[in-house]
Scaffold this active site. Structure first.
Site, PDB file in Angstrom:
ATOM      1  N   TRP A  83      36.590 -52.743  11.760  1.00  0.00           N
ATOM      2  CA  TRP A  83      36.407 -53.927  11.180  1.00  0.00           C
ATOM      3  C   TRP A  83      37.594 -54.749  10.977  1.00  0.00           C
ATOM      4  O   TRP A  83      38.571 -54.171  10.001  1.00  0.00           O
ATOM      5  CB  TRP A  83      35.450 -54.133  10.032  1.00  0.00           C
ATOM      6  CG  TRP A  83      34.096 -53.591  10.240  1.00  0.00           C
ATOM      7  CD1 TRP A  83      33.288 -53.360   9.141  1.00  0.00           C
ATOM      8  CD2 TRP A  83      33.482 -53.284  11.531  1.00  0.00           C
ATOM      9  NE1 TRP A  83      32.142 -53.074   9.817  1.00  0.00           N
ATOM     10  CE2 TRP A  83      31.850 -53.016  10.930  1.00  0.00           C
ATOM     11  CE3 TRP A  83      33.587 -53.490  12.574  1.00  0.00           C
ATOM     12  CZ2 TRP A  83      31.064 -52.685  12.023  1.00  0.00           C
ATOM     13  CZ3 TRP A  83      32.614 -53.122  13.764  1.00  0.00           C
ATOM     14  CH2 TRP A  83      31.399 -52.763  13.354  1.00  0.00           C
ATOM     15  N   ASN A 198      30.623 -58.190  15.769  1.00  0.00           N
ATOM     16  CA  ASN A 198      29.938 -57.020  15.909  1.00  0.00           C
ATOM     17  C   ASN A 198      28.477 -57.564  16.181  1.00  0.00           C
ATOM     18  O   ASN A 198      27.625 -57.998  15.506  1.00  0.00           O
ATOM     19  CB  ASN A 198      29.947 -56.161  14.587  1.00  0.00           C
ATOM     20  CG  ASN A 198      29.113 -55.002  14.799  1.00  0.00           C
ATOM     21  OD1 ASN A 198      29.030 -54.462  15.660  1.00  0.00           O
ATOM     22  ND2 ASN A 198      28.382 -54.922  13.655  1.00  0.00           N
ATOM     23  N   GLU A 199      28.053 -57.067  17.632  1.00  0.00           N
ATOM     24  CA  GLU A 199      26.638 -57.153  17.840  1.00  0.00           C
ATOM     25  C   GLU A 199      26.362 -58.598  17.570  1.00  0.00           C
ATOM     26  O   GLU A 199      25.039 -58.858  17.069  1.00  0.00           O
ATOM     27  CB  GLU A 199      25.767 -56.306  17.426  1.00  0.00           C
ATOM     28  CG  GLU A 199      26.071 -54.858  17.627  1.00  0.00           C
ATOM     29  CD  GLU A 199      25.088 -53.703  17.023  1.00  0.00           C
ATOM     30  OE1 GLU A 199      24.337 -54.131  16.304  1.00  0.00           O
ATOM     31  OE2 GLU A 199      25.113 -52.586  17.646  1.00  0.00           O
ATOM     32  N   TYR A 276      21.308 -47.351  21.557  1.00  0.00           N
ATOM     33  CA  TYR A 276      20.688 -46.681  20.401  1.00  0.00           C
ATOM     34  C   TYR A 276      18.938 -46.563  20.727  1.00  0.00           C
ATOM     35  O   TYR A 276      18.423 -46.985  20.129  1.00  0.00           O
ATOM     36  CB  TYR A 276      20.684 -47.286  18.853  1.00  0.00           C
ATOM     37  CG  TYR A 276      22.099 -47.352  18.672  1.00  0.00           C
ATOM     38  CD1 TYR A 276      22.913 -46.178  18.236  1.00  0.00           C
ATOM     39  CD2 TYR A 276      22.997 -48.460  18.437  1.00  0.00           C
ATOM     40  CE1 TYR A 276      23.988 -46.023  17.751  1.00  0.00           C
ATOM     41  CE2 TYR A 276      24.270 -48.259  18.062  1.00  0.00           C
ATOM     42  CZ  TYR A 276      24.723 -47.265  17.320  1.00  0.00           C
ATOM     43  OH  TYR A 276      25.933 -47.042  16.990  1.00  0.00           O
ATOM     44  N   GLU A 316      29.486 -48.249  21.590  1.00  0.00           N
ATOM     45  CA  GLU A 316      28.764 -47.515  20.310  1.00  0.00           C
ATOM     46  C   GLU A 316      27.532 -46.899  20.991  1.00  0.00           C
ATOM     47  O   GLU A 316      26.702 -47.150  21.841  1.00  0.00           O
ATOM     48  CB  GLU A 316      27.912 -48.506  19.425  1.00  0.00           C
ATOM     49  CG  GLU A 316      29.052 -49.190  18.312  1.00  0.00           C
ATOM     50  CD  GLU A 316      28.193 -49.995  17.165  1.00  0.00           C
ATOM     51  OE1 GLU A 316      27.005 -49.593  16.813  1.00  0.00           O
ATOM     52  OE2 GLU A 316      28.764 -50.982  16.675  1.00  0.00           O
ATOM     53  N   TRP A 358      29.592 -43.297  17.583  1.00  0.00           N
ATOM     54  CA  TRP A 358      29.441 -43.970  16.272  1.00  0.00           C
ATOM     55  C   TRP A 358      28.851 -42.510  15.385  1.00  0.00           C
ATOM     56  O   TRP A 358      27.886 -42.078  15.551  1.00  0.00           O
ATOM     57  CB  TRP A 358      28.366 -44.892  16.020  1.00  0.00           C
ATOM     58  CG  TRP A 358      28.431 -45.514  14.794  1.00  0.00           C
ATOM     59  CD1 TRP A 358      27.550 -45.185  13.673  1.00  0.00           C
ATOM     60  CD2 TRP A 358      28.937 -46.816  14.151  1.00  0.00           C
ATOM     61  NE1 TRP A 358      27.598 -45.892  12.541  1.00  0.00           N
ATOM     62  CE2 TRP A 358      28.562 -46.841  13.010  1.00  0.00           C
ATOM     63  CE3 TRP A 358      29.902 -47.974  14.887  1.00  0.00           C
ATOM     64  CZ2 TRP A 358      28.943 -47.931  11.971  1.00  0.00           C
ATOM     65  CZ3 TRP A 358      30.010 -48.665  14.185  1.00  0.00           C
ATOM     66  CH2 TRP A 358      29.764 -48.735  12.694  1.00  0.00           C
TER      67      TRP A 358
END
Length: 420
Positions: A83, A198-199, A276, A316, A358
């Site tokens: 980040w 991020n996303e 995920y 990720e 991740w």
């Protein structure tokens, strides 16, 4: 010399070779579906470590940044994602629009400097979709304090004041001069790419048009300041209206993004996908989740190759250990599935350019454990899988570099023969 001594020497030479490829002063560029570094293909076997700036801002904790990056380099990892944001709240990077915490910026300086020392390139993300570390909600709240009548976090993508605040943050980060190296971020080859968010998600506009306009505007703005670095959007990979048939590969929800259209924006240099299945397909067993993952990997690699014609990073992925009956072999299977898909694409000259698991932690960071953490000293089997993937991708890199040099030699020879 003992067998272990021979193995150790081979291992050291492998690490030196990988680090030499990354530590040279070139910027990562793109040629078609490939990343390039100093004229040779570049593969991004790597990790996420969102915490580098925060931990790096505390001199008493900086050894954890150094330790994690050293461990990553030992395992042949070439890219880290972290980040470059923390908006308001506790120990932020940005107290309020345009006001920065110099101590936190120095933490990011340290992380970048240490990454460079260890031959690791960084992808720096510029804002969060979620409330953690402020995110788009904080920008909307800041705009509200200035009298803007806003009703949704998604106003971040359309409100001129909120967008102006974010552009100011982009400029502040890109033009930051590292307090250790003296190099401006926009001129630092240690940085591989800027990630817009991020996303990113905009659930209030399922058509994807709001996100398309925002990505185009912000990517163009970055390019107007920094012509050295690549730009990516930070997408999870969900398909949208540009190819409705592909929506069958999504989990059963829409978030207002479009993997195809968003990544076709000219200023976006490469595509990203997150994976995920254990979060997206709760209630389904490991076999069903693994089948989803296999198809998810396959279809995105094909589309990056044939439609986008850009590199693809699985930015990720992981497998949580916080489920009843978890055994390390379950996580190993997920890593092997992701890595095998990347390898088979890369070995054939395809668009899959790497994967970032991740998340990587150093020892002594128990409060950062989220179930997905990888601590090399604790995770022997998956650590070996990660190392083997680094070796495989490095072999591909060297093979294509030799082929490219051979082609150059053939062209030079033909030119000489033609001249005679």
């Amino acid at each position: 010399m003992t067998l272990w001594g021979i193995f150790f020497l081979i291992f050291i030479y492998f690490i030196r070779d990988v680090r030499a490829n990354v530590m040279s002063d070139g910027f990562i560029t793109r040629e078609g579906v490939h990343f390039m570094l100093n004229g040779s293909p570049f593969y991004a076997n790597g990790f996420n470590a969102y915490w580098l700036m925060y931990i790096g801002s505390d001199p008493s904790q900086r050894d954890k940044v150094s330790s994690a990056l050293q461990d990553a380099a030992i395992h042949g990892l070439t890219v880290g994602r972290t980040w470059a944001f923390s908006d308001a709240g506790y120990s932020p990077l940005q107290y309020y629009p345009g006001s920065y915490n110099e101590n936190m910026f120095q933490g990011l300086d340290f992380a970048i400097y240490e990454a460079g020392k260890n031959g690791i390139k960084l992808i720096l993300s510029l804002v969060n979709n979620y409330d953690d570390f402020g995110g788009k909600k904080q920008y909307v709240d800041w705009a509200k304090t200035q009298g803007q009548s806003l009703t949704s976090e998604d106003d971040f993508f359309t409100n001129s004041l909120a967008k102006g605040y974010f552009k100011n943050h982009i400029k502040a980060v890109l033009t930051r001069r590292n307090s250790i190296s003296g190099v401006a971020y926009k001129d630092d080859p240690t940085i591989m790419a800027w990630e817009l968010m991020n996303e990113p998600r905009c659930s209030s506009d399922k058509s994807g048009s709001t996100m398309q306009t925002w990505i185009s505007e912000m990517a163009s703005y970055i390019k107007s300041i920094d012509s050295n670095h690549l730009v990516e959007a930070g997408l999870e990979g969900f398909y949208g209206h540009s190819d409705a048939e592909k929506q069958q590969f999504n989990p059963n929800f829409q978030v207002g993004t479009d993997f195809i259209a968003n990544n076709q924006i000219p200023e976006i240099d490469f595509a990203t996908v997150h994976s995920y299945p254990d979060q997206w397909l709760t209630g389904q067993d490991d076999e069903a989740q693994l089948n989803f993952l296999t198809n998810w990997l396959r279809v995105h690699i094909v589309d990056a190759q044939s439609i986008l014609k850009k590199p693809l990073i699985f930015a990720e992925f992981g497998k949580t250990n916080k489920v009843p009956g978890f055994i390390p072999e379950q996580r190993d299977l997920v890593f092997n599935t992701v890595y095998s898909s990347i390898y088979w694409s890369a070995s054939g000259g395809g668009a899959a350019a790497g994967g970032l698991f991740w998340q990587l932690l150093a020892e002594g960071m128990d409060s950062y454990r989220d179930g997905y953490e990888i601590i090399f000293s604790e995770s022997a089997s998956v650590s070996n899988i990660i190392l083997q993937q680094s070796k495989r991708l490095n072999k591909i890199r060297k093979m294509y570099a030799r082929l490219k040099n051979l082609e150059k030699w053939k062209r030079a020879k033909e030119k000489i023969n033609y001249g005679n």
